[in-house]
Design a protein around this motif. Structure first.
Motif, mmCIF file in Angstrom:
data_model
loop_
_atom_site.group_PDB
_atom_site.id
_atom_site.type_symbol
_atom_site.label_atom_id
_atom_site.label_comp_id
_atom_site.label_asym_id
_atom_site.label_seq_id
_atom_site.Cartn_x
_atom_site.Cartn_y
_atom_site.Cartn_z
ATOM 1 N N MET A 93 5.204 -10.574 18.510
ATOM 2 C CA MET A 93 5.701 -9.466 19.331
ATOM 3 C C MET A 93 7.161 -9.735 19.716
ATOM 4 S SD MET A 93 2.306 -8.886 21.640
ATOM 5 C CE MET A 93 2.875 -7.376 22.386
ATOM 6 N N ILE A 94 8.023 -8.806 19.298
ATOM 7 C CA ILE A 94 9.468 -8.951 19.473
ATOM 8 C C ILE A 94 10.000 -7.764 20.274
ATOM 9 C CG2 ILE A 94 11.676 -9.136 18.231
ATOM 10 C CD1 ILE A 94 9.702 -11.479 17.712
ATOM 11 N N GLY A 95 10.939 -8.040 21.186
ATOM 12 C CA GLY A 95 11.624 -6.968 21.911
ATOM 13 C C GLY A 95 10.775 -6.263 22.943
ATOM 14 N N LEU A 96 10.097 -7.021 23.794
ATOM 15 C CA LEU A 96 9.292 -6.432 24.863
ATOM 16 C C LEU A 96 10.093 -6.426 26.165
ATOM 17 C CD1 LEU A 96 5.999 -8.415 24.241
ATOM 18 C CD2 LEU A 96 6.487 -6.083 23.532
ATOM 19 N N ARG A 97 9.946 -5.361 26.927
ATOM 20 C CA ARG A 97 10.540 -5.323 28.266
ATOM 21 C C ARG A 97 9.507 -5.850 29.246
ATOM 22 N NH1 ARG A 97 12.540 0.080 30.193
ATOM 23 N NH2 ARG A 97 10.396 0.604 29.742
ATOM 24 N N ALA A 98 9.903 -6.842 30.031
ATOM 25 C CA ALA A 98 8.993 -7.429 31.012
ATOM 26 C C ALA A 98 9.524 -7.181 32.414
ATOM 27 C CB ALA A 98 8.859 -8.929 30.773
ATOM 28 N N LYS A 99 8.612 -6.902 33.329
ATOM 29 C CA LYS A 99 8.964 -6.771 34.742
ATOM 30 C C LYS A 99 8.604 -8.081 35.423
ATOM 31 C CE LYS A 99 8.900 -3.934 38.733
ATOM 32 N NZ LYS A 99 8.022 -4.001 39.838
ATOM 33 N N ILE A 100 9.501 -8.571 36.236
ATOM 34 C CA ILE A 100 9.270 -9.806 36.960
ATOM 35 C C ILE A 100 8.520 -9.459 38.240
ATOM 36 C CG2 ILE A 100 10.356 -11.867 37.903
ATOM 37 C CD1 ILE A 100 10.884 -11.168 34.812
ATOM 38 N N ASP A 101 7.394 -10.145 38.462
ATOM 39 C CA ASP A 101 6.554 -9.882 39.624
ATOM 40 C C ASP A 101 6.308 -11.193 40.360
ATOM 41 O OD1 ASP A 101 4.710 -9.118 41.515
ATOM 42 O OD2 ASP A 101 3.296 -8.229 40.095
ATOM 43 N N THR A 149 0.737 -11.049 33.040
ATOM 44 C CA THR A 149 -0.232 -10.128 32.445
ATOM 45 C C THR A 149 0.379 -9.425 31.245
ATOM 46 O OG1 THR A 149 -1.234 -9.731 34.602
ATOM 47 C CG2 THR A 149 -1.714 -8.132 32.896
ATOM 48 N N LEU A 150 -0.421 -9.279 30.200
ATOM 49 C CA LEU A 150 -0.031 -8.574 28.989
ATOM 50 C C LEU A 150 -0.974 -7.400 28.793
ATOM 51 C CD1 LEU A 150 1.556 -8.434 26.273
ATOM 52 C CD2 LEU A 150 -0.158 -10.007 25.347
ATOM 53 N N HIS A 151 -0.414 -6.221 28.507
ATOM 54 C CA HIS A 151 -1.237 -5.049 28.246
ATOM 55 C C HIS A 151 -2.011 -5.253 26.954
ATOM 56 C CE1 HIS A 151 -2.681 -1.045 27.677
ATOM 57 N NE2 HIS A 151 -1.841 -0.769 26.697
ATOM 58 N N ALA A 152 -3.322 -5.058 27.037
ATOM 59 C CA ALA A 152 -4.174 -5.201 25.860
ATOM 60 C C ALA A 152 -5.315 -4.201 25.938
ATOM 61 C CB ALA A 152 -4.731 -6.619 25.781
ATOM 62 N N SER A 153 -5.714 -3.721 24.779
ATOM 63 C CA SER A 153 -6.891 -2.852 24.681
ATOM 64 C C SER A 153 -7.754 -3.366 23.532
ATOM 65 C CB SER A 153 -6.466 -1.397 24.446
ATOM 66 O OG SER A 153 -5.755 -1.267 23.229
ATOM 67 N N ASP A 154 -8.936 -2.804 23.389
ATOM 68 C CA ASP A 154 -9.869 -3.207 22.326
ATOM 69 C C ASP A 154 -10.060 -4.728 22.303
ATOM 70 O OD1 ASP A 154 -9.982 -0.496 21.496
ATOM 71 O OD2 ASP A 154 -8.149 -0.791 20.330
ATOM 72 N N LEU A 208 3.960 -8.166 32.675
ATOM 73 C CA LEU A 208 4.408 -8.668 33.977
ATOM 74 C C LEU A 208 4.553 -10.177 33.871
ATOM 75 C CD1 LEU A 208 2.204 -6.927 36.708
ATOM 76 C CD2 LEU A 208 4.546 -6.397 36.043
ATOM 77 N N LEU A 209 5.659 -10.708 34.363
ATOM 78 C CA LEU A 209 5.831 -12.157 34.424
ATOM 79 C C LEU A 209 5.616 -12.595 35.860
ATOM 80 C CD1 LEU A 209 8.883 -13.004 32.147
ATOM 81 C CD2 LEU A 209 6.447 -13.161 31.673
ATOM 82 N N GLY A 210 4.603 -13.418 36.070
ATOM 83 C CA GLY A 210 4.264 -13.902 37.400
ATOM 84 C C GLY A 210 4.992 -15.180 37.759
ATOM 85 N N SER A 211 4.742 -15.650 38.961
ATOM 86 C CA SER A 211 5.488 -16.790 39.512
ATOM 87 C C SER A 211 5.264 -18.088 38.736
ATOM 88 C CB SER A 211 5.153 -16.976 40.987
ATOM 89 O OG SER A 211 3.777 -17.231 41.159
#
Length: 155
Positions: A23-31, A38-43, A122-125
């Motif tokens: 996975m390349i070029g993801l925008r992450a929010k710092i939390d 957390t990574l978004h995943a389905s199935d 989301l990138l956690g502490s």
């Protein structure tokens, strides 16, 4: 005021790669309020490989147009996470290399559906501590986009 030269500064949002997952070029929010990333995943489908527990899931690349990306990773553990609305949920935890700027380090991610959220990562502490990062909340996208290959110094 004390300063710490060994810590890299990041903004509230940063570009990342997860090269172990392709996975390349993801925008992450710092939390900073979340301990675990957390990574978004389905199935999400658990399976066994060589006697070890693994998980297969669909990640979603892109912001406006979502492209499904099938991933597999060993399961580190299953963790009960309490969301911001107070509901508890059991989630698979995986560990993979996170690349940001010219650095990389292993980070644990819980897998959860974030399809209604603006940021799929989301990138956690714990990830911030392990990466020796400090957050300037007035900034965004401080670090250059990560290298497409595994960065030097990756563990």
């Amino acid at each position: 005021m004390k300063t710490f030269d060994q810590l890299a500064v990041i903004g509230l949002r940063e570009w990342i790669n997860l090269p172990d997952l392709g996975m390349i070029g993801l925008r992450a929010k710092i939390d900073t309020g979340a301990s675990t990333s957390t990574l978004h995943a389905s199935d999400i489908q658990p399976f066994e490989r060589d006697g070890a527990e693994w998980v297969r899931f669909t990640a979603h690349l892109g912001t406006l147009v979502q492209r499904p990306h099938r991933c597999e990773a060993p399961v580190v553990t299953i963790k009960t996470i309490k969301s911001s609305n107070g509901q508890a949920q059991s989630r698979y935890v995986i560990r993979c290399l996170l690349a940001m700027g010219d650095r990389g380090w292993p980070v644990e991610f819980t897998l959860a559906c974030r399809k209604h959220m603006r940021y799929r990562v989301l990138l956690g502490s714990k990830a911030l501590v392990d990466g020796q990062l400090v957050v300037n909340p007035a900034l965004t996208y401080v670090q250059d986009k990560p290298l497409l290959r595994k960065p030097s110094g990756a563990q």
